[in-house]
Design a protein around this motif. Sequence first.
Motif, PDB file in Angstrom:
ATOM      1  N   LEU A  14      -7.669  14.785  33.644  1.00  0.00           N
ATOM      2  CA  LEU A  14      -8.787  15.550  34.204  1.00  0.00           C
ATOM      3  C   LEU A  14      -8.292  16.709  35.069  1.00  0.00           C
ATOM      4  N   SER A  15      -7.235  16.478  35.819  1.00  0.00           N
ATOM      5  CA  SER A  15      -6.676  17.544  36.654  1.00  0.00           C
ATOM      6  C   SER A  15      -6.153  18.683  35.792  1.00  0.00           C
ATOM      7  N   VAL A  16      -5.446  18.354  34.725  1.00  0.00           N
ATOM      8  CA  VAL A  16      -4.946  19.394  33.815  1.00  0.00           C
ATOM      9  C   VAL A  16      -6.109  20.128  33.166  1.00  0.00           C
ATOM     10  N   HIS A  17      -7.161  19.411  32.813  1.00  0.00           N
ATOM     11  CA  HIS A  17      -8.340  20.050  32.218  1.00  0.00           C
ATOM     12  C   HIS A  17      -8.980  21.038  33.196  1.00  0.00           C
ATOM     13  N   ILE A  18      -9.099  20.650  34.448  1.00  0.00           N
ATOM     14  CA  ILE A  18      -9.677  21.538  35.470  1.00  0.00           C
ATOM     15  C   ILE A  18      -8.806  22.778  35.636  1.00  0.00           C
ATOM     16  N   LEU A  19      -7.491  22.588  35.688  1.00  0.00           N
ATOM     17  CA  LEU A  19      -6.599  23.739  35.841  1.00  0.00           C
ATOM     18  C   LEU A  19      -6.625  24.632  34.604  1.00  0.00           C
ATOM     19  N   ARG A  20      -6.741  24.037  33.414  1.00  0.00           N
ATOM     20  CA  ARG A  20      -6.843  24.830  32.191  1.00  0.00           C
ATOM     21  C   ARG A  20      -8.138  25.656  32.193  1.00  0.00           C
ATOM     22  N   THR A  21      -9.214  25.082  32.705  1.00  0.00           N
ATOM     23  CA  THR A  21     -10.468  25.819  32.839  1.00  0.00           C
ATOM     24  C   THR A  21     -10.301  26.971  33.818  1.00  0.00           C
ATOM     25  N   GLY A  22      -9.551  26.742  34.879  1.00  0.00           N
ATOM     26  CA  GLY A  22      -9.255  27.813  35.837  1.00  0.00           C
ATOM     27  C   GLY A  22      -8.493  28.953  35.194  1.00  0.00           C
ATOM     28  N   VAL A  23      -7.571  28.619  34.294  1.00  0.00           N
ATOM     29  CA  VAL A  23      -6.819  29.653  33.578  1.00  0.00           C
ATOM     30  C   VAL A  23      -7.762  30.495  32.732  1.00  0.00           C
ATOM     31  N   SER A  24      -8.707  29.858  32.068  1.00  0.00           N
ATOM     32  CA  SER A  24      -9.630  30.615  31.212  1.00  0.00           C
ATOM     33  C   SER A  24     -10.630  31.445  32.021  1.00  0.00           C
ATOM     34  N   ARG A  25     -10.922  31.041  33.260  1.00  0.00           N
ATOM     35  CA  ARG A  25     -11.884  31.778  34.087  1.00  0.00           C
ATOM     36  C   ARG A  25     -11.249  32.776  35.041  1.00  0.00           C
ATOM     37  N   CYS A  26      -9.932  32.753  35.165  1.00  0.00           N
ATOM     38  CA  CYS A  26      -9.285  33.551  36.215  1.00  0.00           C
ATOM     39  C   CYS A  26      -9.393  35.051  35.980  1.00  0.00           C
ATOM     40  N   LEU A  38      -8.542  20.170  44.541  1.00  0.00           N
ATOM     41  CA  LEU A  38      -8.453  18.721  44.361  1.00  0.00           C
ATOM     42  C   LEU A  38      -7.551  18.366  43.181  1.00  0.00           C
ATOM     43  N   ALA A  39      -7.656  19.128  42.092  1.00  0.00           N
ATOM     44  CA  ALA A  39      -6.798  18.878  40.923  1.00  0.00           C
ATOM     45  C   ALA A  39      -5.329  19.072  41.284  1.00  0.00           C
ATOM     46  N   LEU A  40      -5.029  20.134  42.010  1.00  0.00           N
ATOM     47  CA  LEU A  40      -3.646  20.374  42.430  1.00  0.00           C
ATOM     48  C   LEU A  40      -3.155  19.262  43.349  1.00  0.00           C
ATOM     49  N   ARG A  41      -4.001  18.836  44.256  1.00  0.00           N
ATOM     50  CA  ARG A  41      -3.639  17.758  45.187  1.00  0.00           C
ATOM     51  C   ARG A  41      -3.410  16.447  44.437  1.00  0.00           C
ATOM     52  N   SER A  42      -4.197  16.203  43.401  1.00  0.00           N
ATOM     53  CA  SER A  42      -4.054  14.979  42.619  1.00  0.00           C
ATOM     54  C   SER A  42      -2.760  14.951  41.819  1.00  0.00           C
ATOM     55  N   LEU A  43      -2.269  16.122  41.449  1.00  0.00           N
ATOM     56  CA  LEU A  43      -1.034  16.201  40.661  1.00  0.00           C
ATOM     57  C   LEU A  43       0.221  16.202  41.528  1.00  0.00           C
ATOM     58  N   LEU A  44       0.063  16.366  42.819  1.00  0.00           N
ATOM     59  CA  LEU A  44       1.209  16.464  43.723  1.00  0.00           C
ATOM     60  C   LEU A  44       2.202  15.301  43.581  1.00  0.00           C
ATOM     61  N   PRO A  45       1.756  14.047  43.528  1.00  0.00           N
ATOM     62  CA  PRO A  45       2.745  12.972  43.403  1.00  0.00           C
ATOM     63  C   PRO A  45       3.394  12.873  42.021  1.00  0.00           C
ATOM     64  N   HIS A  46       2.871  13.574  41.046  1.00  0.00           N
ATOM     65  CA  HIS A  46       3.370  13.467  39.679  1.00  0.00           C
ATOM     66  C   HIS A  46       4.296  14.615  39.282  1.00  0.00           C
ATOM     67  N   CYS A  47       4.324  15.677  40.052  1.00  0.00           N
ATOM     68  CA  CYS A  47       5.199  16.823  39.762  1.00  0.00           C
ATOM     69  C   CYS A  47       6.463  16.702  40.618  1.00  0.00           C
ATOM     70  N   PRO A  48       7.628  16.716  39.983  1.00  0.00           N
ATOM     71  CA  PRO A  48       8.866  16.615  40.751  1.00  0.00           C
ATOM     72  C   PRO A  48       9.064  17.775  41.732  1.00  0.00           C
TER      73      PRO A  48
END
Length: 95
Positions: A14-26, A38-48
Amino acid sequence: MSTLPRHQRVVIALSVHILRTGVSRCSEGRVDVVEVRLALRSLLPHCPERWPLMLYWDAASQTNDIGRAQGVTAAFNGIVRQLRKAGRYEDIPPL
């Protein structure tokens, strides 16, 4: 990817989907909105590394349309690459 609990796979997808939507709307305007944050914050523990997450947020708030589009797209690609490299994301939907 299969070692992650289902709820974590759903949050990442869901976080990647939200960010992908942001790319299309930017290209239409700023995308530094609460759901992106919130999507970026949710991905924080998963990105090295944190740099693509920070770059996405910084680029999302730029006023220059071309700079914003390039920055958000590059940051999104970096986020997805890190998630794939860490074994946290695949392009198939979570079961």
